[in-house]
Design an enzyme around this catalytic site. Structure first.
Site, short mmCIF file in Angstrom:
data_model
loop_
_atom_site.label_atom_id
_atom_site.label_comp_id
_atom_site.label_asym_id
_atom_site.label_seq_id
_atom_site.Cartn_x
_atom_site.Cartn_y
_atom_site.Cartn_z
CG ASP A 22 -30.69 2.80 -48.16
OD1 ASP A 22 -31.45 3.46 -48.88
OD2 ASP A 22 -30.98 2.35 -47.05
CG ASP A 56 -31.12 -1.56 -43.98
OD1 ASP A 56 -31.41 -2.32 -44.93
OD2 ASP A 56 -31.94 -0.81 -43.44
CG ASP A 102 -31.48 -1.30 -48.67
OD1 ASP A 102 -32.59 -0.79 -48.91
OD2 ASP A 102 -30.64 -0.81 -47.89
#
Lengths: 123, 642
Positions: free
Chosen positions: B330, B523, B527
């Site tokens: 991400d 994180d 997510d």
């Protein structure tokens, strides 16, 4: 003639071992004794666990009292992998293990080397 | 009697027989012959070997068999036959029974020590906890036991003391050594409003902490809980040994009888010779190395991870990591710091920052925060602007020290003069996907400030490490592709998937899974779906907020390089498990035919005592190899090459 006798005895022994260890033998199941707001079961550790299968009621705080009589280092720990418990069992001392009974299901416990097994049923 | 004592008894009474065996080569015999052997061995049997028999019998009555069954049958057979042989005047082999007992106990003594060694990682973690805390009660600080501290209490921490609770600093500042919890080796500067973690060590200053977590809720407790579960979890590879161990011992017993029958009945060997082969089979086959192979390695591997701030949740994760060939990141908060930062200032540094910050002082725009942070960092004194005016979608203007100043985008600067040099810088910075603001004074643009959610300093190194490992790297982001590509280029990531809505991240992971096994690094808070979809979810923690539930691996410290370390550690641990299982199988499976005398014609046999020694070594070598995981080098292949 002696050879034949030896052969027959040997084969009989093999047959006996197969029947004794692999045959179906009833396992003892014990339901927890209920006292006010708590349930507990005493489990003897001697060449295995007796009882080998215990049933606990869901939602009632539970304690399993393990007492190891066996000198074998095979059995010197008891592991409940689903609960993150790995408890040392000093010989001839009772060790109380608290079990979280919030989730019903079948759980295995095992000795430190994963050779002996017991089953815990919460319902 | 403890195993250690039983071992010493057994060793001391076996030694004369060992001397006798060696002496025989030089024509010296043990005084008393078979009678001495009988007495010595009987003592060993009664004191050292008896517990084996008791345990074996107790198991037998429950229709179980274990390693003690094998040792008991092996030693009892050798001992009882020797008694019979002595009475009938044939050759005895008492020493086999004594030696096997000694060797098996030797193995167990070491094994017990090693097992305790590998299990103490959790204990060490628990012991990190401070025992008491100085809590504010009324106007004074009182020392109280830790369990009396409650949420919201103000706690004082002096230099050299352990921070007793998780909390936020309300007064004072210091540097704190967090290595024991996060694995971060450098002390971390802490100021007011910074979070501190219980069990870390305060180094330089005194500060006050407002308690936010106590007891089970603290980060340390959560880590301890996770590590405990991980250490006792099952790896899927273990299922095989679970099945094997149930039938192994009885199978070996049957095999031993078959061995005896083949030698005695069909090959015409003597009763004693055939018996020795059978006893060797029983003794070498103990499956305890097999049973120890996985749990000990798992225990050491996850324990070591915890020390490095890498929490591996269970054996399944460990095994899954082995097949990962793609790592998806991400962007925001993982590859980048997650908040915009001033990256470039063009023009007179101090003047540009001062004017921009003075104007933005009253603004709440996220970019303003970045500029103010920079001004604070540069220790620029701000001046008070007057005639402050915010122009929607363009920026702000105001009067500073009698001059008209402005900060804003190109639209706002359209009427001002822009030198060709600055214009070139502007284009260049924009090509790097940075947001650029123009700073002007009296209708002239005097400088530019570029702002970007910059990659973390360690991101580039982290990606390079993963690539050196041969892994494909992909970045997922909701940003537009221009910004995304610029960041990807800076950190060296292969593939960019931009304009992804938060809800689509899991779908993207699924798509990538069609080409192989995927690890997702995020994180942990936003997510969660992607983390659970991926074969391996790696959640990056920050502060005290560790997202334990969503990730298979949790990185306590916010350092992307730990992704590579986590993968390296998992692989090392899993390879060690495989190596252990391999050796355990070799010992057991190859040892049995040798012991049974299959290679007799090649002159290759195993006496019972050698079989006992081999068995002791097999468990010992497996546990040692697991404990050595603590010393194994965990470093990137890239740095190894350099």
């Amino acid at each position: 003639m002696t050879k034949l006798l030896v052969l027959i005895i040997g084969l009989l022994l093999i047959g006996f071992i197969a029947w004794w260890f692999f045959g179906h033998h009833a396992t003892k199941t014990v339901e927890a004794a209920q006292t006010t707001g708590q349930q507990s079961i005493d489990i003897d550790v001697n060449g295995g666990y007796s009882p080998e299968q215990v049933v606990l009621k869901q939602g009632v705080p539970a304690v399993l009292n393990f007492t190891r009589q066996d000198a074998s280092s095979c059995l010197d720990r008891v592991v409940f992998s689903d609960f993150g418990i790995n408890q040392a069992l000093p010989q001839n001392q009772t060790q109380a293990i608290k079990i979280d009974t919030s989730k019903p299901g079948e759980y295995q416990w095992a000795c430190g080397m994963d050779m002996f097994h017991g089953k815990l049923i919460i319902k | 009697m403890s195993i250690t004592k039983r071992f010493w008894v057994s060793l001391i009474f076996s030694l004369p027989m060992l001397a006798g065996m060696i002496g025989m080569l030089f024509g010296w015999t043990l005084p008393g012959g078979a009678w001495t052997q009988l007495i010595l061995t009987t003592i060993v049997m009664l004191v050292s070997a008896r517990p084996f028999w008791q345990s074996a019998w107790a198991s037998f009555t429950k229709h179980h068999a274990n390693m003690d069954t094998l040792v008991a049958i092996g030693t009892a057979t050798a001992y009882i036959y020797s008694l019979y042989a002595m009475v009938t005047g044939q050759a005895v082999f008492f020493e086999s029974a004594a030696f096997v007992t000694t060797f098996v106990l030797l193995g167990q003594v070491f094994e017990e020590r090693m097992r305790n060694n590998s299990a103490n990682a959790v204990e060490k973690l628990v012991n990190l906890q401070a025992k008491n805390a100085e809590v504010k009660r009324g106007d004074t600080f009182v020392k109280v036991p830790l369990d009396e501290v409650q949420k919201g209490d103000i706690v004082r921490v002096k230099p050299g003391q352990k921070v007793p609770v998780d909390g936020v600093i309300t007064q004072g500042s210091s540097s704190v050594d967090e290595s024991m919890v996060t694995g971060e080796s450098l002390p971390v500067e802490k100021h007011v409003d910074d979070a501190v973690i219980g069990a870390t060590v305060n180094e330089t200053g005194t500060f006050l902490v407002k308690t936010s977590q106590v007891g089970q809720g603290t980060m340390l407790s959560q880590i301890v809980e996770l590590v405990k579960k991980a250490q006792n979890s099952h790896a899927p590879i273990q299922k095989l040994t679970d099945k094997v161990s149930n039938i192994f011992v009885p199978a070996v017993l049957m095999l031993a009888i078959a061995t005896f029958l083949v030698w005695n009945v069909f090959l015409g060997a003597s009763f004693a010779e055939s018996l020795i082969f059978a006893v060797s089979v029983v003794v070498i086959a103990c499956p305890c190395a097999l049973g120890l192979a996985t749990p000990t390695a798992l225990m050491v591997g996850t324990g070591r991870g915890a020390k490095m701030g890498i929490l591996i949740k269970n054996g399944e994760v460990l095994e899954a990591v082995n097949d990962v060939d793609t790592v998806i990141f991400d962007k925001t908060g993982t590859l980048t710091a997650g908040k915009p930062k001033v990256t470039d200032v063009v023009g007179n540094q101090t003047q540009v920052v001062q004017i921009a910050a003075s104007l933005e002082g009253a603004s709440e725009h996220p970019l303003a925060t970045a500029i103010l942070d920079r001004a604070k960092h540069d220790q620029v004194t701000l001046s008070d602007p007057t005639d402050f005016r915010a122009i929607e979608g363009q920026g702000v203007t105001a009067t500073v020290a009698g001059h008209t100043a402005f900060v804003g985008n190109e639209k706002l600067g359209a009427n001002a003069q822009l030198s060709p040099a600055l214009k070139q810088s502007l284009t260049q910075l924009q090509d790097e996907a940075k947001t650029v603001v123009l700073v002007g004074l009296d209708k002239t643009v005097i400088g530019l400030i570029a702002i970007q959610d910059a990659p973390k300093p360690t991101s580039k190194e982290a990606i390079a490490d993963l690539k050196a490992r041969g892994l494909k790297t992909i970045m997922l982001t909701g940003d537009n592709s221009r910004v995304a590509n610029a960041v990807a280029k800076q950190v060296g990531i292969d593939t960019v998937i931009a304009d992804v809505l938060p809800g689509q991240k899991a779908d993207q992971v699924k798509q990538a899974q069609q080409n192989g096994r995927v690890a997702f690094v995020g994180d942990g808070i936003n997510d969660a779906p992607a983390l659970t979809t991926a074969d391996v979810g790696i959640a990056m923690g920050s502060g005290t907020d560790i997202a334990i539930d969503s990730g298979g691996i949790v990185l306590v410290k916010n350092d992307l390089r730990d992704v590579d370390r986590a993968l390296a550690l998992s692989k090392k641990t899993f390879n060690r498990i495989k190596l252990n299982l391999f050796w355990a199988f070799v010992y057991n499976v190859l040892g049995i035919p040798v012991a049974a005398g299959v290679f007799f014609t090649l002159g290759f046999t195993l006496s019972p005592e050698l079989a006992g020694l081999a068995m002791a070594f097999s468990s010992l070598s497996v546990v040692t190899s697991s404990v050595l995981l603590n010393r194994a080098k965990i470093s990137a292949p890239r740095t190894q090459v350099a």
